[in-house]
Design a protein around this motif. Structure first.
Motif, short mmCIF file in Angstrom:
data_model
loop_
_atom_site.label_atom_id
_atom_site.label_comp_id
_atom_site.label_asym_id
_atom_site.label_seq_id
_atom_site.Cartn_x
_atom_site.Cartn_y
_atom_site.Cartn_z
N LYS A 1 39.11 -21.91 41.52
CA LYS A 1 37.86 -21.22 41.22
C LYS A 1 37.76 -20.93 39.74
CE LYS A 1 37.43 -19.13 45.75
NZ LYS A 1 37.16 -17.93 46.51
N ALA A 2 36.61 -21.22 39.18
CA ALA A 2 36.27 -20.84 37.82
C ALA A 2 35.31 -19.66 37.95
CB ALA A 2 35.60 -22.00 37.09
N THR A 3 35.69 -18.51 37.40
CA THR A 3 34.89 -17.29 37.54
C THR A 3 34.61 -16.70 36.16
OG1 THR A 3 35.96 -16.86 39.66
CG2 THR A 3 34.81 -15.02 38.65
N CYS A 4 33.37 -16.28 35.96
CA CYS A 4 33.01 -15.66 34.69
C CYS A 4 33.71 -14.30 34.56
CB CYS A 4 31.50 -15.51 34.56
SG CYS A 4 30.76 -14.35 35.73
N HIS A 5 33.65 -13.71 33.39
CA HIS A 5 34.38 -12.46 33.12
C HIS A 5 33.94 -11.31 34.02
CE1 HIS A 5 35.73 -8.92 30.78
NE2 HIS A 5 36.77 -9.71 30.59
N CYS A 6 32.64 -11.19 34.26
CA CYS A 6 32.15 -10.07 35.09
C CYS A 6 32.26 -10.35 36.59
CB CYS A 6 30.71 -9.72 34.71
SG CYS A 6 29.48 -10.94 35.18
N PHE B 1 22.40 -17.14 36.20
CA PHE B 1 22.86 -17.89 35.05
C PHE B 1 21.67 -18.27 34.18
CE2 PHE B 1 22.64 -20.94 38.59
CZ PHE B 1 21.77 -21.88 38.09
N LYS B 2 21.98 -18.48 32.93
CA LYS B 2 21.01 -18.98 31.95
C LYS B 2 21.37 -20.41 31.63
CE LYS B 2 18.47 -15.38 30.75
NZ LYS B 2 17.04 -15.32 30.83
N CYS C 1 26.79 -17.29 32.30
CA CYS C 1 26.46 -16.08 33.04
C CYS C 1 25.44 -15.27 32.25
CB CYS C 1 27.72 -15.25 33.28
SG CYS C 1 27.37 -13.70 34.15
N ASP C 2 24.39 -14.84 32.92
CA ASP C 2 23.34 -14.04 32.30
C ASP C 2 23.84 -12.65 31.93
OD1 ASP C 2 20.73 -13.51 31.39
OD2 ASP C 2 20.14 -12.69 33.33
N HIS C 3 24.90 -12.19 32.56
CA HIS C 3 25.40 -10.83 32.29
C HIS C 3 26.48 -10.82 31.22
CE1 HIS C 3 26.30 -6.64 33.04
NE2 HIS C 3 27.57 -6.96 33.14
N CYS C 4 27.59 -11.55 31.42
CA CYS C 4 28.71 -11.48 30.47
C CYS C 4 28.69 -12.61 29.44
CB CYS C 4 30.05 -11.46 31.20
SG CYS C 4 30.45 -12.98 32.09
N GLY C 5 27.88 -13.63 29.64
CA GLY C 5 27.72 -14.70 28.65
C GLY C 5 28.71 -15.84 28.73
N CYS C 6 29.63 -15.81 29.66
CA CYS C 6 30.64 -16.88 29.74
C CYS C 6 30.00 -18.22 30.10
CB CYS C 6 31.69 -16.54 30.79
SG CYS C 6 32.80 -15.22 30.30
N VAL C 7 30.36 -19.26 29.34
CA VAL C 7 29.87 -20.61 29.61
C VAL C 7 30.69 -21.17 30.76
CG1 VAL C 7 29.63 -22.94 28.68
CG2 VAL C 7 29.16 -20.95 27.24
N ASN D 1 34.14 -25.48 32.94
CA ASN D 1 34.93 -24.87 31.87
C ASN D 1 36.22 -24.30 32.46
OD1 ASN D 1 35.92 -23.69 29.58
ND2 ASN D 1 34.13 -22.41 29.20
N MET D 2 37.32 -24.97 32.20
CA MET D 2 38.61 -24.57 32.75
C MET D 2 39.15 -23.29 32.12
SD MET D 2 39.53 -26.68 35.20
CE MET D 2 37.85 -26.69 35.78
N ARG D 3 38.51 -22.80 31.07
CA ARG D 3 38.91 -21.51 30.51
C ARG D 3 38.52 -20.37 31.45
NH1 ARG D 3 41.54 -22.75 26.08
NH2 ARG D 3 40.59 -24.13 24.54
N MET D 4 37.70 -20.66 32.46
CA MET D 4 37.30 -19.66 33.44
C MET D 4 38.22 -19.66 34.66
SD MET D 4 34.72 -18.33 31.91
CE MET D 4 35.20 -18.86 30.28
#
Length: 127
Positions: A8-13, A60-61, A77-83, A101-104
Motif C-alpha cells: 500500500k502507498a498511503t499519503c501522509h495524512c 485528490f487534486k 492528496c488534497d489535504h497533505c499534498g503528497c504526490v 510513488n514508492m516514497r508513499m
C-alpha cells in the motif's frame, strides 16, 4: 526477486491509499523536471492492478502535464499534498502503465527492490 504480497502507498495524512499486487520490478527516480521537483520514486504497474481507497472527506487534486508530448496526470492528496501517482490522460486501455510513488510505501516493504536513477529524458532533450 519481487514479492507478490500486496503493498500500500498511503499519503501522509492517510486519506488516500493505492494498493498494488506486489513490489515493482524496479524503482525509478526519474530526473525530468517535474519528477525531480516532486522527489518521486516510481514503481510501474498496469492501471488495472492499482486500487484506490479514499477515506470520507479525502480527495485528490490533479495536475496534467502536457509539455513535450507528455500526457501524464499527476495525482496528489488534497489535504497533505503528497504526490501519489501519475496516470496517462487516456485510460481507456486497462493494460496501460501508471506510476505509483514508492516514497508513499513503508521502506521496509521495498528493501531489496532495485533502484535506478534515470537520466534518459534529460539526455534526449525532454523536460
Amino acid at each position: 526477486m519481487t514479492s507478490k504480497q500486496p503493498i500500500k502507498a498511503t499519503c501522509h495524512c492517510g486519506n488516500l491509499t493505492i494498493t498494488v499486487p506486489g513490489q515493482p520490478e524496479l524503482i525509478n527516480e526519474c530526473q525530468c523536471t517535474i519528477c525531480r521537483s516532486y522527489g518521486a520514486a516510481w514503481g510501474y504497474y498496469k492501471i488495472s492492478e492499482a486500487a484506490w481507497t479514499i477515506k470520507d472527506g479525502g480527495n485528490f487534486k490533479e495536475y496534467a502535464r502536457t509539455s513535450l508530448g507528455s500526457n501524464h496526470i499527476f495525482r496528489r492528496c488534497d489535504h497533505c499534498g503528497c504526490v501519489m501517482c501519475w496516470w496517462p490522460s487516456d485510460t481507456k486501455d486497462p493494460g496501460a502503465e501508471c506510476g505509483i510513488n514508492m516514497r508513499m510505501v513503508d521502506p521496509k516493504k521495498l528493501e531489496f527492490v532495485e533502484r535506478r536513477i534515470s537520466y534518459e529524458d534529460l539526455l534526449n532533450g525532454k523536460e
